[in-house]
Write a protein that holds these residues in place. Structure first.
Motif, PDB file in Angstrom:
ATOM      1  N   VAL A  46     -45.581   3.031  -5.253  1.00 36.34           N
ATOM      2  CA  VAL A  46     -44.539   3.826  -5.376  1.00 36.34           C
ATOM      3  C   VAL A  46     -44.846   5.205  -5.506  1.00 36.34           C
ATOM      4  O   VAL A  46     -45.564   5.403  -6.297  1.00 36.34           O
ATOM      5  N   ILE A  47     -43.872   5.927  -5.061  1.00 38.20           N
ATOM      6  CA  ILE A  47     -43.964   7.343  -5.385  1.00 38.20           C
ATOM      7  C   ILE A  47     -42.609   7.740  -5.993  1.00 38.20           C
ATOM      8  O   ILE A  47     -41.431   7.412  -5.170  1.00 38.20           O
ATOM      9  N   LEU A  48     -42.373   8.386  -7.100  1.00 39.60           N
ATOM     10  CA  LEU A  48     -41.265   9.055  -7.500  1.00 39.60           C
ATOM     11  C   LEU A  48     -41.065  10.308  -7.235  1.00 39.60           C
ATOM     12  O   LEU A  48     -42.075  11.422  -6.976  1.00 39.60           O
ATOM     13  N   HIS A  49     -39.847  10.685  -7.274  1.00 37.18           N
ATOM     14  CA  HIS A  49     -39.590  12.146  -6.925  1.00 37.18           C
ATOM     15  C   HIS A  49     -38.129  12.571  -7.600  1.00 37.18           C
ATOM     16  O   HIS A  49     -37.227  11.636  -7.599  1.00 37.18           O
ATOM     17  N   CYS A  50     -37.878  14.042  -7.620  1.00 36.61           N
ATOM     18  CA  CYS A  50     -36.726  14.412  -8.177  1.00 36.61           C
ATOM     19  C   CYS A  50     -36.180  15.321  -7.163  1.00 36.61           C
ATOM     20  O   CYS A  50     -36.784  15.424  -6.069  1.00 36.61           O
ATOM     21  N   ARG A  51     -35.887  16.581  -7.582  1.00 37.71           N
ATOM     22  CA  ARG A  51     -35.775  17.819  -6.709  1.00 37.71           C
ATOM     23  C   ARG A  51     -36.527  18.766  -7.048  1.00 37.71           C
ATOM     24  O   ARG A  51     -36.914  19.696  -6.022  1.00 37.71           O
ATOM     25  N   LEU A  52     -36.955  19.035  -8.224  1.00 37.74           N
ATOM     26  CA  LEU A  52     -37.986  20.261  -8.691  1.00 37.74           C
ATOM     27  C   LEU A  52     -39.143  19.632  -9.094  1.00 37.74           C
ATOM     28  O   LEU A  52     -40.065  20.483  -9.674  1.00 37.74           O
ATOM     29  N   LEU A  85     -44.074   0.365 -17.703  1.00 32.32           N
ATOM     30  CA  LEU A  85     -43.091  -1.082 -17.602  1.00 32.32           C
ATOM     31  C   LEU A  85     -44.041  -1.783 -16.441  1.00 32.32           C
ATOM     32  O   LEU A  85     -43.428  -3.134 -16.766  1.00 32.32           O
ATOM     33  N   ARG A  86     -44.546  -1.250 -15.618  1.00 33.86           N
ATOM     34  CA  ARG A  86     -44.679  -2.036 -14.254  1.00 33.86           C
ATOM     35  C   ARG A  86     -46.359  -2.304 -14.082  1.00 33.86           C
ATOM     36  O   ARG A  86     -46.768  -1.354 -13.200  1.00 33.86           O
ATOM     37  N   SER A  87     -47.109  -3.194 -14.565  1.00 35.54           N
ATOM     38  CA  SER A  87     -48.562  -3.170 -14.301  1.00 35.54           C
ATOM     39  C   SER A  87     -48.602  -3.800 -12.985  1.00 35.54           C
ATOM     40  O   SER A  87     -49.675  -3.986 -12.460  1.00 35.54           O
ATOM     41  N   ASP A  88     -47.457  -4.497 -12.423  1.00 35.60           N
ATOM     42  CA  ASP A  88     -47.512  -5.345 -11.238  1.00 35.60           C
ATOM     43  C   ASP A  88     -47.330  -4.338  -9.848  1.00 35.60           C
ATOM     44  O   ASP A  88     -47.327  -4.789  -8.791  1.00 35.60           O
ATOM     45  N   ILE A  89     -47.261  -2.969 -10.213  1.00 36.95           N
ATOM     46  CA  ILE A  89     -47.227  -2.213  -9.283  1.00 36.95           C
ATOM     47  C   ILE A  89     -48.670  -1.443  -8.846  1.00 36.95           C
ATOM     48  O   ILE A  89     -49.180  -0.903  -9.631  1.00 36.95           O
ATOM     49  N   PRO A  90     -49.087  -1.674  -7.490  1.00 39.64           N
ATOM     50  CA  PRO A  90     -50.662  -1.294  -7.343  1.00 39.64           C
ATOM     51  C   PRO A  90     -51.026   0.131  -7.629  1.00 39.64           C
ATOM     52  O   PRO A  90     -52.229   0.632  -8.133  1.00 39.64           O
ATOM     53  N   VAL A  91     -50.214   0.879  -7.256  1.00 42.83           N
ATOM     54  CA  VAL A  91     -50.240   2.330  -7.147  1.00 42.83           C
ATOM     55  C   VAL A  91     -48.961   3.257  -7.402  1.00 42.83           C
ATOM     56  O   VAL A  91     -47.961   2.984  -6.875  1.00 42.83           O
ATOM     57  N   ILE A  92     -49.143   4.155  -8.504  1.00 41.12           N
ATOM     58  CA  ILE A  92     -47.943   4.707  -8.833  1.00 41.12           C
ATOM     59  C   ILE A  92     -48.326   6.307  -8.966  1.00 41.12           C
ATOM     60  O   ILE A  92     -49.366   6.834  -9.346  1.00 41.12           O
ATOM     61  N   SER A  93     -47.429   7.380  -8.012  1.00 36.54           N
ATOM     62  CA  SER A  93     -47.572   8.567  -8.218  1.00 36.54           C
ATOM     63  C   SER A  93     -46.153   9.469  -7.968  1.00 36.54           C
ATOM     64  O   SER A  93     -45.105   8.623  -8.118  1.00 36.54           O
ATOM     65  N   TYR A  94     -45.930  10.613  -8.220  1.00 33.70           N
ATOM     66  CA  TYR A  94     -44.817  11.229  -8.042  1.00 33.70           C
ATOM     67  C   TYR A  94     -45.422  12.470  -7.716  1.00 33.70           C
ATOM     68  O   TYR A  94     -46.262  13.264  -7.565  1.00 33.70           O
ATOM     69  N   ILE A  95     -44.014  13.269  -7.036  1.00 32.30           N
ATOM     70  CA  ILE A  95     -44.020  14.743  -6.370  1.00 32.30           C
ATOM     71  C   ILE A  95     -43.888  15.605  -7.284  1.00 32.30           C
ATOM     72  O   ILE A  95     -42.722  15.714  -8.018  1.00 32.30           O
ATOM     73  N   ASP A  96     -44.766  16.535  -7.369  1.00 30.60           N
ATOM     74  CA  ASP A  96     -44.550  17.618  -8.564  1.00 30.60           C
ATOM     75  C   ASP A  96     -44.239  18.810  -7.830  1.00 30.60           C
ATOM     76  O   ASP A  96     -45.014  19.436  -7.543  1.00 30.60           O
ATOM     77  N   GLY A  97     -43.048  18.991  -7.588  1.00 35.21           N
ATOM     78  CA  GLY A  97     -42.233  20.131  -6.996  1.00 35.21           C
ATOM     79  C   GLY A  97     -41.174  19.564  -6.008  1.00 35.21           C
ATOM     80  O   GLY A  97     -40.682  18.447  -6.018  1.00 35.21           O
TER      81      GLY A  97
END
Length: 150
Positions: free
Chosen positions: A102-108, A122-134
Motif C-alpha cells: 500500500v502507498i498512501l498520499h494526499c495532495r501536499l 492497524l494492519r500487520s497483514d499488509i506486507p509493505v506500507i509507504s507514503y508520498i511525501d509531497g
C-alpha cells in the motif's frame, strides 16, 4: 590449540549463518509475516518509480472527497480522513485488501504521515506500507499507464 579453536568457532558461525534468513520478512512474500515492511516517506519521483514497478499495489488517497473527485490516481481508494470520524477512518483502513503493498498520499504530503502511522498500527497483514511525501505525480503516472496499455 587456540588457533584451531578459533577456526572451529569461525566455521560454526559461518555454517550457522547460511541459514540466517529473515523468516518473517514480508517483502519475501511470506504469508506468516506479521510485521509490515515500513518504507515510510518517499519523494514524489521515487514514489512514481515505485508505483511503476510494484505489482498489486493499492493506492490510498487520504485527501478530501472533493480533491479526490478533481484528480486521483487510476484505481485509487479514497479515505478522506479529514471528513471522517476516527471509527469511520478505522473501518475504511480495515477494508483495504490484505496481502498487497500500500502507498498512501494526499495532495501536499501534510496529512498523510498521520494516515501512515494509523495504517501501520492497524494492519500487520499488509506486507509493505509507504507514503508520498509531497505532491503526487498524477499526470506522469496516468501517462505511463496509457503507454503500458498500448
Amino acid at each position: 590449540m587456540k588457533k584451531s579453536i578459533a577456526m572451529m568457532m569461525a566455521a560454526v558461525l559461518l555454517i550457522g549463518c547460511t541459514n540466517c534468513e529473515a523468516k518473517n520478512d514480508p517483502a519475501d512474500g511470506n504469508p506468516d509475516a506479521s510485521t509490515p515492511q515500513l518504507l515510510g516517506a518517499m519523494s514524489p519521483q521515487r514514489a512514481l518509480e515505485y508505483m511503476k514497478t510494484t505489482d498489486n499495489l493499492i493506492i490510498v488517497d487520504v485527501a478530501s472527497k472533493s480533491n479526490f473527485e478533481r484528480k486521483h490516481f487510476t484505481r485509487a481508494i479514497n479515505i478522506p480522513i479529514e471528513n471522517l470520524t476516527e471509527q469511520e477512518e478505522r473501518e475504511l483502513y480495515l477494508g483495504i485488501p490484505a496481502g498487497h503493498p500500500v502507498i498512501l498520499h494526499c495532495r501536499l504530503g501534510m496529512i498523510v504521515p498521520g494516515a501512515y502511522r494509523t495504517l501501520k498500527e492497524l494492519r500487520s497483514d499488509i506486507p509493505v506500507i509507504s507514503y508520498i511525501d509531497g505532491a503526487p505525480l498524477f499526470d506522469e503516472y496516468s501517462n505511463w499507464l496509457k503507454e503500458q496499455k498500448k
